[in-house]
Design a protein around this motif. Structure first.
Motif, mmCIF file in Angstrom:
data_model
loop_
_atom_site.group_PDB
_atom_site.id
_atom_site.type_symbol
_atom_site.label_atom_id
_atom_site.label_comp_id
_atom_site.label_asym_id
_atom_site.label_seq_id
_atom_site.Cartn_x
_atom_site.Cartn_y
_atom_site.Cartn_z
ATOM 1 N N GLN A 10 0.878 -1.150 -0.029
ATOM 2 C CA GLN A 10 0.039 -0.019 -0.064
ATOM 3 C C GLN A 10 0.804 1.294 -0.039
ATOM 4 O OE1 GLN A 10 -2.976 -0.344 -0.786
ATOM 5 N NE2 GLN A 10 -2.799 -2.815 -0.358
ATOM 6 N N ASP A 11 1.797 1.246 0.860
ATOM 7 C CA ASP A 11 2.732 2.558 0.983
ATOM 8 C C ASP A 11 3.442 2.681 -0.524
ATOM 9 O OD1 ASP A 11 2.493 2.739 3.580
ATOM 10 O OD2 ASP A 11 4.080 1.062 3.995
ATOM 11 N N TYR A 12 3.821 1.608 -1.148
ATOM 12 C CA TYR A 12 4.467 1.642 -2.696
ATOM 13 C C TYR A 12 3.528 2.249 -3.625
ATOM 14 C CZ TYR A 12 7.670 -0.154 -6.245
ATOM 15 O OH TYR A 12 8.289 -0.339 -7.292
ATOM 16 N N ARG A 13 2.076 1.601 -3.378
ATOM 17 C CA ARG A 13 1.233 2.001 -4.397
ATOM 18 C C ARG A 13 0.752 3.598 -4.132
ATOM 19 N NH1 ARG A 13 -2.596 -3.041 -3.869
ATOM 20 N NH2 ARG A 13 -1.503 -4.757 -5.133
ATOM 21 N N LYS A 14 0.774 4.020 -2.972
ATOM 22 C CA LYS A 14 0.529 5.489 -2.578
ATOM 23 C C LYS A 14 1.729 6.508 -3.305
ATOM 24 C CE LYS A 14 -1.349 5.106 1.644
ATOM 25 N NZ LYS A 14 -1.306 5.281 3.040
ATOM 26 N N ILE A 15 2.742 6.015 -3.399
ATOM 27 C CA ILE A 15 3.971 6.765 -3.742
ATOM 28 C C ILE A 15 3.822 6.882 -5.167
ATOM 29 C CG2 ILE A 15 6.460 6.853 -4.206
ATOM 30 C CD1 ILE A 15 6.722 5.582 -1.276
ATOM 31 N N ILE A 16 3.682 5.803 -5.770
ATOM 32 C CA ILE A 16 3.366 5.713 -7.411
ATOM 33 C C ILE A 16 2.323 6.356 -7.662
ATOM 34 C CG2 ILE A 16 2.926 4.006 -9.252
ATOM 35 C CD1 ILE A 16 4.479 1.806 -7.796
ATOM 36 N N TYR A 17 1.106 6.383 -7.003
ATOM 37 C CA TYR A 17 0.008 7.056 -7.492
ATOM 38 C C TYR A 17 0.466 8.769 -7.298
ATOM 39 C CZ TYR A 17 -4.906 9.079 -6.988
ATOM 40 O OH TYR A 17 -6.003 9.547 -7.342
ATOM 41 N N LYS A 18 0.923 9.020 -6.121
ATOM 42 C CA LYS A 18 1.388 10.665 -6.170
ATOM 43 C C LYS A 18 2.377 11.053 -7.098
ATOM 44 C CE LYS A 18 1.534 11.390 -1.258
ATOM 45 N NZ LYS A 18 2.433 11.655 -0.002
ATOM 46 N N PHE A 19 3.340 10.200 -7.595
ATOM 47 C CA PHE A 19 4.099 10.677 -8.564
ATOM 48 C C PHE A 19 3.744 10.807 -9.967
ATOM 49 C CE2 PHE A 19 6.497 8.812 -12.243
ATOM 50 C CZ PHE A 19 7.354 9.626 -12.287
ATOM 51 N N LYS A 20 2.749 10.122 -10.261
ATOM 52 C CA LYS A 20 2.156 10.146 -11.523
ATOM 53 C C LYS A 20 1.531 11.359 -11.787
ATOM 54 C CE LYS A 20 1.882 5.691 -12.890
ATOM 55 N NZ LYS A 20 1.604 4.626 -13.914
ATOM 56 N N LYS A 21 0.968 12.121 -10.677
ATOM 57 C CA LYS A 21 0.145 13.303 -10.726
ATOM 58 C C LYS A 21 1.389 14.575 -10.347
ATOM 59 C CE LYS A 21 -4.057 12.019 -9.391
ATOM 60 N NZ LYS A 21 -5.246 12.207 -8.409
ATOM 61 N N ILE A 22 2.719 14.408 -10.182
ATOM 62 C CA ILE A 22 3.309 15.496 -9.864
ATOM 63 C C ILE A 22 3.713 16.270 -11.229
ATOM 64 C CG2 ILE A 22 5.896 16.156 -9.373
ATOM 65 C CD1 ILE A 22 5.747 13.888 -7.335
ATOM 66 N N LYS A 23 4.053 17.486 -11.221
ATOM 67 C CA LYS A 23 4.138 18.118 -12.547
ATOM 68 C C LYS A 23 5.798 18.371 -12.566
ATOM 69 C CE LYS A 23 3.310 22.631 -14.954
ATOM 70 N NZ LYS A 23 4.815 23.175 -15.009
ATOM 71 N N ARG A 24 6.204 17.882 -13.425
ATOM 72 C CA ARG A 24 7.721 17.596 -13.591
ATOM 73 C C ARG A 24 8.211 18.694 -14.535
ATOM 74 N NH1 ARG A 24 9.998 11.680 -14.186
ATOM 75 N NH2 ARG A 24 11.791 12.413 -12.762
ATOM 76 N N ASN A 25 9.171 19.460 -14.186
ATOM 77 C CA ASN A 25 9.418 20.631 -15.031
ATOM 78 C C ASN A 25 10.666 20.486 -15.667
ATOM 79 O OD1 ASN A 25 7.004 21.828 -14.302
ATOM 80 N ND2 ASN A 25 8.234 23.249 -12.703
ATOM 81 N N PHE A 26 11.746 19.594 -15.274
ATOM 82 C CA PHE A 26 12.868 19.697 -15.687
ATOM 83 C C PHE A 26 13.606 21.020 -16.202
ATOM 84 C CE2 PHE A 26 11.036 15.495 -16.476
ATOM 85 C CZ PHE A 26 11.857 14.605 -15.811
ATOM 86 N N GLY A 27 13.326 22.049 -15.424
ATOM 87 C CA GLY A 27 13.764 23.401 -15.537
ATOM 88 C C GLY A 27 12.767 24.205 -16.271
ATOM 89 N N ASN A 28 12.029 23.525 -17.237
ATOM 90 C CA ASN A 28 10.970 24.230 -18.190
ATOM 91 C C ASN A 28 9.768 24.975 -17.068
ATOM 92 O OD1 ASN A 28 9.473 25.205 -20.146
ATOM 93 N ND2 ASN A 28 10.052 23.454 -21.460
ATOM 94 N N ILE A 29 8.862 25.488 -17.593
ATOM 95 C CA ILE A 29 7.715 25.931 -16.673
ATOM 96 C C ILE A 29 6.316 25.018 -17.173
ATOM 97 C CG2 ILE A 29 8.540 28.212 -16.357
ATOM 98 C CD1 ILE A 29 6.537 29.114 -18.760
#
Ligand code: IPE
Ligand code: IPE
Ligand code: MG
Length: 224
Positions: free
Chosen positions: A205-224
């Protein structure tokens, strides 16, 4: 939704778990190994292609010899039991770090790598006697002997993680917010999850929660 190709984990907290629950740090390591098994299965289920596990650092040699021996025996047992299973499940095993163990263990590691080298479903990178500063020095020494240009792309060819995409997620259990010399180059843009739980208490469950949260993060890689 972010694509997820690579999860890296600093599996910390075994010793404290063992002391608290079994009055022995070593028994915490055995318990931690059980978690590794179901995290591998869940990683396959999620169709993630790379899983990197920090199992023994270049700094862990400072520990008392009875703990080091226990850990290395555990690893030996794990390899003997799992090498066949890995082959059958289409799992590729790669060791990152310098194989400087007993001849017997070095051989087992090399054999397991060879036997699984064509497997495709999941690649497990086991970080053993791994230290990121060592790896970077190793890469600098090698690239400086070549005539090629020193740039990021060429430099990465000399890391132990050659041909492996950088981790999308880093998880560290055990309630310490630090990297402990793990993948300093490769984690430049990873999403980092520091988890309070000790590794043997970490569950699916802990692992799944992290994956779920990760999927929604806005990753910028320096961009906007
Ligand atoms: C991580 O757990 C496993 C290894 C370093 C091999 P620890 O053994 O560091 O556990 P704690 O952090 O002391 O509880
Ligand atoms: C990191 O944990 C290494 C592994 C999990 C293998 P440590 O327990 O060795 O890290 P520090 O020394 O507390 O930073
Ligand atoms: Mg620790």
């Amino acid at each position: 939704m972010n694509p997820l190709n690579h999860v890296a984990i600093i599996m910390d907290g075994n010793g404290r778990w063992g002391l608290k629950n079994k009055n022995s740090r070593n028994l915490g390591h055995s318990e931690g190994l059980k978690v590794v098994e179901y995290i591998i299965q869940e990683t396959i289920k999620k169709k993630i292609k790379f899983l990197t596990l920090f199992a023994f650092s270049t700094e862990n040699w400072k520990r008392p010899s009875y703990e080091i021996n226990y850990l290395l025996n555990l690893l030996e047992k794990f390899l003997k039991e799992k090498a066949k299973k890995f082959s059958k499940e289409d799992i590729k095993l790669k060791i990152i770090g310098k194989k400087k163990f007993s001849n017997k263990l070095n051989k087992l590691l090399t054999e397991a790598e060879k036997k699984t080298s064509n497997n495709k479903k999941l690649q497990i990178n086991l970080a053993l006697n791994y230290g990121s500063k060592d790896e970077l020095i190793h890469a600098v020494k090698h690239i400086s002997k070549k005539k090629e240009a020193i740039n990021q792309k060429n430099f990465e060819k000399y890391l132990f993680t050659k041909n492996i995409p950088d981790p999308d997620i880093l998880i560290r259990t055990g309630n310490h917010n630090r990297l402990s010399n793990f993948l300093l180059w490769q984690l430049a843009y990873s999403e980092i999850f520091f988890i309070k739980k000790l590794w043997p208490d970490f569950n699916i469950q802990d692992y799944r929660k992290i994956i779920y949260k990760f999927k929604k993060i806005k990753r910028n890689f320096g961009n906007i």
